[in-house]
Design an enzyme around this catalytic site. Structure first.
Site, mmCIF file in Angstrom:
data_model
loop_
_atom_site.group_PDB
_atom_site.id
_atom_site.type_symbol
_atom_site.label_atom_id
_atom_site.label_comp_id
_atom_site.label_asym_id
_atom_site.label_seq_id
_atom_site.Cartn_x
_atom_site.Cartn_y
_atom_site.Cartn_z
ATOM 1 N N THR A 172 0.984 -0.793 -0.109
ATOM 2 C CA THR A 172 0.133 -0.437 -0.115
ATOM 3 C C THR A 172 1.048 1.572 0.436
ATOM 4 O O THR A 172 2.160 1.775 0.436
ATOM 5 C CB THR A 172 -0.956 -0.238 1.069
ATOM 6 O OG1 THR A 172 -1.528 -1.204 1.408
ATOM 7 C CG2 THR A 172 -1.871 1.355 1.362
ATOM 8 N N HIS A 225 -1.789 -5.038 7.622
ATOM 9 C CA HIS A 225 -3.089 -5.512 7.701
ATOM 10 C C HIS A 225 -4.253 -5.191 7.784
ATOM 11 O O HIS A 225 -4.541 -5.417 8.947
ATOM 12 C CB HIS A 225 -2.843 -6.760 9.092
ATOM 13 C CG HIS A 225 -3.761 -7.635 9.239
ATOM 14 N ND1 HIS A 225 -4.228 -9.428 7.824
ATOM 15 C CD2 HIS A 225 -4.968 -8.089 9.823
ATOM 16 C CE1 HIS A 225 -5.363 -9.726 8.953
ATOM 17 N NE2 HIS A 225 -5.656 -9.303 9.846
HETATM 18 N N1 GLY Z 1 -3.017 -2.286 4.697
HETATM 19 C C1 GLY Z 1 -4.059 -2.680 2.770
HETATM 20 C C2 GLY Z 1 -4.939 -3.223 3.121
HETATM 21 O O1 GLY Z 1 -4.626 -3.984 3.750
HETATM 22 O O2 GLY Z 1 -5.807 -3.759 2.206
#
Ligand code: GLY
Length: 322
Positions: A172, A225
């Site tokens: 990300t 996560h």
């Molecule tokens: N933090 C990015 C996702 O969990 O999609």
């Protein structure tokens, strides 16, 4: 005046910093920077070239938030448009809606003239296909011999999964900026977890989870996560800790501790450390910053009058969970 970003946001930081210095408002600077990362086919966790979902389709999530106006917006599970952060910004500017998903997000992007294209690059397709071939002995796929794996694919799995047959999630990008007047803004953009369930939405497009900005306290954004941030409203909670007087590092580490304490035991090792990782990037309107990680090491990016540099994230746990 300052810009911060996750480790993979160098192009974004350079662009946002240049724009900020020339008087561009923080949110526009941040989104212009994130657009470059979304364009990069070698950044497989964001935009064009993102790793697809379980069905081989790239679905993108992104959001923006402006701490001056306390307005923001997100788009989720957006297909075929490589710049979800720009779509989210347009949603914020043109409507009073805060979140569009799937077909609705695509229709809004289309109405606004965003180009449509297949976001699955050949390399991302080959990575996905390898994953299908190794993930199960119960279906009809035959696991390839180790020495027959495409080197590009093997390198990707080595980096993100610790080997060509492991299990992991990928990145990300988050960028935040503040100007000299204390205006703060941020954006988070992602293709989400590699091989996710179609329609899965992570934290990145959700204000308060994957990002939050408030001129009265600061901003926070996250990688990792996403479900942990969704369950704990992490970015909002960190900004509230800043408001209560915590330093950026104190707020970030307290949030990670809270998440670790609340993580179901089946997602932790014997020492109680979550097996997933999470990174929080925190900026205050007066230009103090921190990057924290559940377990390290990892760096984040900072740009200010002293230049553009990498700084270490502070880990909650020194060692990787077992
Ligand atoms: N933090 C990015 C996702 O969990 O999609």
């Amino acid at each position: 005046m300052k810009v911060i970003a996750s480790h993979n946001g160098l192009a974004a930081v350079e662009r946002a910093w240049e724009l900020l210095q020339s008087g561009t408002p923080p949110l526009a600077a941040v989104v212009a920077g994130i657009t470059l990362v979304e364009d990069d086919p070698e950044e497989h966790s964001v935009g064009y070239g993102g790793i697809p979902n379980e069905a081989g389709i790239v679905e993108l999530d992104a959001a923006v938030m402006d701490g001056r106006t306390l307005r923001g917006a997100g788009v989720a599970a957006l297909r075929n448009v490589r710049h979800p952060a720009r779509v989210a910004m347009r949603l914020m500017e043109q409507t009073n809606r805060v979140l569009l998903v799937g077909e609705g997000a695509l229709a809004f992007a289309r109405a606004n003239g965003f180009a449509e294209e297949n976001l699955l690059t050949d390399k991302a397709r080959r990575i996905w296909l390898h994953w299908k071939r190794i993930r199960s002995e119960l279906d009809d796929w035959r696991t390839p011999a180790a020495d027959s794996v495409d080197p590009d694919v093997a390198a990707w799995f080595e980096k993100h999964f610790g080997g060509p047959a492991g299990h992991a999630k990928v990145g990300t990008v988050h960028v935040a900026a503040c100007d000299d007047a204390g205006n703060i803004a941020c954006s988070t953009s992602t293709s989400g977890h590699a091989f996710k369930l179609p329609g899965r939405v992570g934290d990145s497009p959700i204000l308060g989870a994957g990002l939050f900005a408030d001129n009265g306290a600061g901003s926070c954004g996250s990688l990792g996560h996403g479900e942990a941030n969704l369950l704990n409203c992490s970015s909002f909670a960190v900004v509230e800790m800043l408001r209560a007087g915590r330093t950026p590092a104190e707020a970030g580490l307290e949030m990670l501790r809270r998440i670790a304490d609340r993580t179901p035991r089946d997602q932790c090792d014997a020492a109680g450390r979550p097996r997933f990782n999470l990174w929080l990037y925190i900026l205050t309107p007066d230009g103090r910053e921190a990057g924290v990680t559940m377990w390290g090491p990892k760096e984040f990016l900072v740009a200010d009058s002293a230049g553009i540099r990498r700084q270490a994230c502070q880990p909650l746990f020194e060692n990787r969970p077992s």
